[in-house]
Design an enzyme around this catalytic site. Sequence first.
Site, PDB file in Angstrom:
ATOM      1  N   HIS A 149       0.834  -1.215   0.000  1.00 36.84           N
ATOM      2  CA  HIS A 149       0.000   0.000   0.000  1.00 36.84           C
ATOM      3  C   HIS A 149       0.858   1.249   0.000  1.00 36.84           C
ATOM      4  CE1 HIS A 149      -2.615  -3.093   1.490  1.00 36.84           C
ATOM      5  NE2 HIS A 149      -3.639  -2.341   1.143  1.00 36.84           N
TER       6      HIS A 149
ATOM      7  N   LYS B 201      -0.820  -7.936  -4.756  1.00 41.19           N
ATOM      8  CA  LYS B 201      -1.832  -6.875  -4.653  1.00 41.19           C
ATOM      9  C   LYS B 201      -1.158  -5.533  -4.385  1.00 41.19           C
ATOM     10  CE  LYS B 201      -5.578  -5.376  -1.685  1.00 41.19           C
ATOM     11  NZ  LYS B 201      -6.434  -5.674  -0.560  1.00 41.19           N
TER      12      LYS B 201
END
Length: 406
Positions: free
Chosen positions: A128, A155
């Site tokens: 992130h 991800k």
Amino acid sequence: MRPRVCVPIVDSLRRRITDRARELRELPIQMVEWRVDYYAGYEAEVRSIVKELKEILEDKELIVTLRTEYEGGEKNGSRFDYFGMIEGVLQDGAADYVDVEIERDEKWLSKISHPYRESHTGIIGSFHDFDKTPEKDSILGILEKSKELGCRMGKIACMPHCEEDVDTVLMATKQMRENHPEYPIITMSMGALGSRSRLYGGLYGSEVSFGCEQEQSAPGQMDVHEMLRVFDKIYAGKKHIILIGFMGVGKTCISKELSSQTQKPEIDTDAWIEKNEGRSIREIFEEDGEEYFRRVETNLIDELGEQPPSIVSCGGGMALREINVRKLQALGEVVLLTAKPDTIYERVKDDTGRPLLQGNKNVAFIEKLMSERQPYYERAATKCVATDQRPVEDIAKEILEKCNQI
Ligand code: S3P
């Protein structure tokens, strides 16, 4: 590819968490994420909650995520033993995936990913950035790192500051899929600006999109029902024959012929826009400018997904935007019609409806604009057909042959 849709559970008590799972089981979604950092109960119950959730959800996939504060998670999550909990979930093998932040401890990650390679539970290696969007190559590097560390899926979620940042994430997704087609990835651009990546990421190769019903678990998550409605349009399958190419190349005329040969309805994107807007293309350009017109074109493509198999004739600029190309290719064969500048000139010289040619009606201008656009047209096309000095029936026949519709 239509992404799987995942909705997070963000409740704090065991009873509410399991009730929510029962509600989510009834939705036409494929995945549920349990965000453990929202859970306010005893740590000792986490593993048994995971098992109970999987029993409730049956064939829907379950992701277990303990999101740290640094990754945008709840403060509450910090009281849990991060590594211990993840190992426990891997050991039990009840969940389908467990999320691990790849930057947290790479050594530990590669050490645990190995013994659990065969576990039912796969590791999603996540990354992130809540401040910015890294460069395309860095995004690729991060996703590749998750693969090297033994994760089953990669991800990445980052914050955009401009439209280009959203494009960076989408283009990195496309590149990663090309480089490693067998490695599944989830990518998203967060916040309101990034919301198009949640809708269109699948066109570039992102396999999962996160939506919410009541409460967002990350900035920019959109209502899952709205997301499913849009997905039905965008990922409707390849069903149209879509004609692209320069102004005057013969799209309208060939589309009529194709429609009469196939008995399929005909859709002209310019005519559709004129009808919706209640004014001519020329008026739209004069009153609101080309950029506005291009946005209308991009939005219109989603509506094509709701139409029965048709012959679609696109305005000459439709294939210039990357997102349009991705959307069009998902909805059908994209056929590029070509013609020489002289032929185009002959066809458009008496026409007043094309704002880009107003005051520019000469072969040199057409040649220049055409050569600027040619790479975009070629990139967009899945088939190509020349139209110079050929009867329209012939051209239509070749298109149908190339699209395997004869
Ligand atoms: C345009 C082509 C036109 C129309 C608009 C812009 C273009 O469609 O969409 O004037 O940028 O090439 P046709 O190709 O049908 O003329």
